[in-house]
Design a protein around this motif. Structure first.
Motif, PDB file in Angstrom:
ATOM      1  N   ILE A  43      13.047   2.656   5.508  1.00 19.24           N
ATOM      2  CA  ILE A  43      12.015   2.919   4.273  1.00 19.24           C
ATOM      3  C   ILE A  43      11.399   1.433   3.775  1.00 19.24           C
ATOM      4  CG2 ILE A  43      11.557   3.496   1.839  1.00 19.24           C
ATOM      5  CD1 ILE A  43      13.872   5.561   2.269  1.00 19.24           C
ATOM      6  N   GLN A  44      12.342   0.633   3.763  1.00 22.44           N
ATOM      7  CA  GLN A  44      11.647  -0.877   3.395  1.00 22.44           C
ATOM      8  C   GLN A  44      10.872  -1.369   4.217  1.00 22.44           C
ATOM      9  OE1 GLN A  44      12.106  -2.490   0.026  1.00 22.44           O
ATOM     10  NE2 GLN A  44      10.575  -3.535   1.081  1.00 22.44           N
ATOM     11  N   ILE A  45      11.260  -1.518   5.454  1.00 24.06           N
ATOM     12  CA  ILE A  45      10.712  -1.929   6.730  1.00 24.06           C
ATOM     13  C   ILE A  45       9.302  -1.185   6.829  1.00 24.06           C
ATOM     14  CG2 ILE A  45      10.587  -2.416   9.137  1.00 24.06           C
ATOM     15  CD1 ILE A  45      12.797  -4.041   7.593  1.00 24.06           C
ATOM     16  N   GLY A  46       9.354   0.199   6.644  1.00 24.23           N
ATOM     17  CA  GLY A  46       7.994   0.830   6.481  1.00 24.23           C
ATOM     18  C   GLY A  46       7.054   0.114   5.643  1.00 24.23           C
ATOM     19  N   TYR A  47       7.672   0.001   4.232  1.00 25.03           N
ATOM     20  CA  TYR A  47       6.499  -0.564   3.509  1.00 25.03           C
ATOM     21  C   TYR A  47       6.008  -1.886   3.981  1.00 25.03           C
ATOM     22  CZ  TYR A  47       7.352   2.882  -0.328  1.00 25.03           C
ATOM     23  OH  TYR A  47       7.636   3.958  -1.162  1.00 25.03           O
ATOM     24  N   TYR A  48       6.812  -2.641   4.399  1.00 28.11           N
ATOM     25  CA  TYR A  48       6.380  -4.053   4.963  1.00 28.11           C
ATOM     26  C   TYR A  48       5.326  -4.048   6.040  1.00 28.11           C
ATOM     27  CZ  TYR A  48       9.879  -6.546   1.831  1.00 28.11           C
ATOM     28  OH  TYR A  48      10.453  -6.902   0.885  1.00 28.11           O
ATOM     29  N   ALA A  51       7.716 -13.899   6.154  1.00 27.95           N
ATOM     30  CA  ALA A  51       7.938 -13.905   4.653  1.00 27.95           C
ATOM     31  C   ALA A  51       8.612 -12.739   4.484  1.00 27.95           C
ATOM     32  CB  ALA A  51       6.678 -14.030   3.994  1.00 27.95           C
ATOM     33  N   CYS A  52       8.517 -11.538   4.949  1.00 33.46           N
ATOM     34  CA  CYS A  52       9.265 -10.522   4.510  1.00 33.46           C
ATOM     35  C   CYS A  52      10.662 -10.680   4.949  1.00 33.46           C
ATOM     36  CB  CYS A  52       8.758  -9.223   5.161  1.00 33.46           C
ATOM     37  SG  CYS A  52       7.060  -8.623   4.594  1.00 33.46           S
ATOM     38  N   PHE A  53      10.887 -11.078   6.272  1.00 32.43           N
ATOM     39  CA  PHE A  53      12.235 -11.431   6.791  1.00 32.43           C
ATOM     40  C   PHE A  53      12.984 -12.436   5.660  1.00 32.43           C
ATOM     41  CE2 PHE A  53      15.672 -13.406   9.255  1.00 32.43           C
ATOM     42  CZ  PHE A  53      15.926 -12.487   9.910  1.00 32.43           C
ATOM     43  N   ALA A  54      12.259 -13.333   5.480  1.00 30.37           N
ATOM     44  CA  ALA A  54      13.093 -14.424   4.530  1.00 30.37           C
ATOM     45  C   ALA A  54      13.415 -13.766   3.366  1.00 30.37           C
ATOM     46  CB  ALA A  54      12.034 -15.682   4.566  1.00 30.37           C
TER      47      ALA A  54
END
Length: 630
Positions: free
Chosen positions: A36-41, A71-74
């Motif tokens: 879900i979170q990865i999908g938003y990013y 940036a999302c990964f960080a």
């Protein structure tokens, strides 16, 4: 990366996870939550693709996408490396408290440095290394990708497919409503349920919920506003009351049970994090001998329960008598900064002087703004203490605070006006700083919660020894009560034992009495007013326990995250955001919650739902206030 962190949390809390859920289900649900979170990013660069991915703008889109994902990964890593310390303190993943405390960097950094120094250094160092590594990797990746030939036609053909799968990943279900944290609440342990999620998601969901705060508790039932009001005003202690104001439907006249020629002064000493955990006669540790001594001289509450787990929730309940909710405390909400009931406002209209004394900075948690807007005429905080005995991260010591309170009460004694004072302690707050050579330490090292509580109790005992020898003692009513217990944790939907707090009313002509029925913090304001001899219009729903005509309601309500608890005697009903009701029996001796198969009548369920929904109804309609004409 998220799964590796979740595995680490599994190792830390193996016993609780295994007791709550099958480990395989735990990890599979975790992956589902992460998608879900990865999908938003992922959705952000995908939605920009149709506008940017032409031959002339391809490099721009590509560069943005690489930087965006880096940036999302960080951010994902930073939130996960920050989580263990937050879990240790609050027994849940980062939520609204995580960003609320960022408003107070001095206090927060001091607490982290003194209480979690190792983890702070590790977190900052690890985050720095990850950011550097990701930055280096992203530059290399962008360089490699920029050299590739892009087949734009194939990309356009794949776009709808990728978008559909991304949206399905975000929804995580084909049901009418997409998945939310309640979807992953598959066990009775709220902390384990939070571990299934990831910290970016829990924090983002907390931010998202801010816009729904005025309706936060409507999720617990389908009652109309009229049904909510009719139900909560039908309590036994309110049955004979008249509710004369249409726009303020809970406002009623409360006649004082104690008729006095001159009303008593009222002092509330709100003790930071001093739960029943630290009171031996309530089943806790023997670190509060002065409270044990003083309890024999006044009204002692054996089964008093806090409404929440934070100081602002305790302030809200004790000072305003307001019901708990999933939203932020009304101390912070915008529509309660004026025209919101407090005991100070009620007493100010009766000719009282009203004052708040705090050893720290009164702007913390928005206290100063809330108090000045709702009946407090004077505020004394850290800046007004000259030459304090001790000053720590959260302000001056409890001894300094209570010395100031003593001096103010002596000064006010010569006034023709009665006075109301709220004094809020802070020594028993992490990192547990207090002056040396004041107590015999319970344990080593010095800065532990048990030692801090023992010091807070020592300061309290010193104050009352002086107060009892002072002229103001006979015409002053004191309430000593905790705002909440220290760290609230446990593998229950609502860990009842961590809401149990001590409460004591003494002073004036108060005769000793033990109140052993279940009581809530919301009952304290109406009881104080009545004992002090103050009759007034109030919107409170708590019970005046000094009124002999109505037996005690024997109930308490509490909010723990998204779970709403209603304790009636020893029966606990928990409402969850998925619309379900869970029944438990509370064994006070063992402090255990046992599942109960006892079913409640529809009328009782409606009563609990009405009280759960009431704070949203009253706040949203600006109805928790007494019209100025009265």
């Amino acid at each position: 990366m998220l799964s590796l962190f979740r595995f680490g949390y599994f190792i830390l809390y193996t016993e609780r996870v295994i007791e709550a859920i099958n480990p395989i289900e735990f990890f599979l649900l975790g992956i589902r939550a992460d998608l879900i979170q990865i999908g938003y990013y992922t959705l952000v660069p995908l939605l920009l693709f149709p506008f940017c991915n032409f031959r002339k703008t391809h490099q721009l889109w590509l560069k943005f996408s690489v930087l965006w994902f880096s940036a999302c990964f960080a951010l994902l890593f930073f939130m996960e490396i920050s989580t263990p310390a937050f879990l240790a303190q609050y027994d849940t993943r980062p939520n609204r408290l995580f960003f609320e405390y960022l408003l107070y960097p001095k206090e927060v950094f001091s607490t982290l440095w003194n209480g979690f120094r190792g983890w702070l250094i590790l977190g900052v160092t690890a985050s720095g290394l990850v950011i550097y590594t990701v930055y280096t990797f992203s530059k290399s990746m962008h360089k490699r990708l920029a050299q590739r030939t892009t087949h734009h036609g194939m990309a356009w053909l794949l776009l709808p497919v990728v978008l559909v799968f991304t949206v399905l990943g975000i929804r995580s279900t084909l049901a009418h409503r997409p998945a939310n944290p309640a979807f992953f609440a598959v066990s009775s342990d709220a902390m384990v349920n939070s571990l299934i999620l990831n910290s970016n998601y829990t924090l983002a969901y907390a931010v998202y919920n801010l816009k729904h705060e005025d309706k936060a508790n409507r999720v617990y039932g389908q009652l109309t506003d009229a049904e909510v009001i009719a139900t909560i005003t039908a309590e036994d202690h309110l049955k004979s009351a008249d509710f004369p104001f249409k726009n303020y439907p809970t406002v009623h006249f409360q006649a004082a049970s104690n008729k006095r020629e001159k009303p008593l002064n009222i002092v509330i000493i709100l003790e930071e994090s001093l739960g029943a955990t630290f009171v031996e006669s309530l089943g806790g540790l023997p670190v509060t001998p002065n409270i044990e001594r003083l309890k024999n001289q006044g009204w002692w509450f054996e089964n008093l329960y806090a409404t929440g787990t934070r100081s602002v929730r305790g302030i809200e309940a004790v000072v305003s008598g307001f019901l708990p909710s999933r939203a932020r405390s009304t101390v912070k909400l915008s529509d309660s900064q004026r025209y919101f009931f407090t005991i100070a406002d009620a007493l100010k209209r009766q000719g009282y002087t009203t004052e708040f004394i705090y050893g720290g900075e009164s702007h913390f948690d928005n206290m100063a703004a809330f108090f000045t807007g709702n009946g407090f005429s004077n505020i004394i905080d850290q800046d007004e203490f000259s030459n304090p005995v001790f000053e720590g991260s959260w302000g001056v010591s409890d001894q300094d605070l209570l010395t100031m309170l003593h001096a103010r009460l002596i000064e006010q004694q010569g006034s023709s006006q009665p006075s109301f004072t709220l004094a809020f302690t802070s020594s028993n707050h992490e990192p547990f700083e207090f002056p040396d050579n004041q107590i015999a330490l319970s344990e080593h090292p010095k800065q532990t919660v048990n030692n801090a509580v023992k010091y807070a109790d020592h300061a309290l005992g010193q104050f009352f020894d002086r107060a009892m020898q002072s002229d103001y003692w006979q015409n002053t009513l004191f309430l000593v009560v905790a705002d909440h217990d220290t760290r609230v944790y446990g593998n229950d939907l609502v860990p009842i034992q961590k809401f149990h707090i001590p409460g004591l009313i003494l002073g004036g002509d108060i005769s000793p009495r033990v109140i052993d029925t279940v009581t809530s913090q919301i009952d304290l304001t109406p009881t104080l007013l009545s004992l002090a001899g103050v009759s007034a219009y109030v919107p409170t729903l708590g019970q005046d326990l000094s009124n002999p005509e109505t037996p005690p309601a024997n109930r308490a309500m509490m909010q723990f995250g998204d779970s709403y608890g209603w304790l009636q005697g020893n029966q606990l009903t928990v409402l969850t955001t998925d619309g379900k009701q869970h029944q438990f029996t509370y064994q006070r001796d063992s402090k255990e919650l046992l599942p109960s198969h006892q079913s409640l009548a529809d009328k009782q369920i409606k009563r609990i739902q009405a009280f759960a929904m009431a704070p949203s109804v009253l706040y949203q309609s600006h109805a928790y206030y007494v019209p100025v004409t009265h």
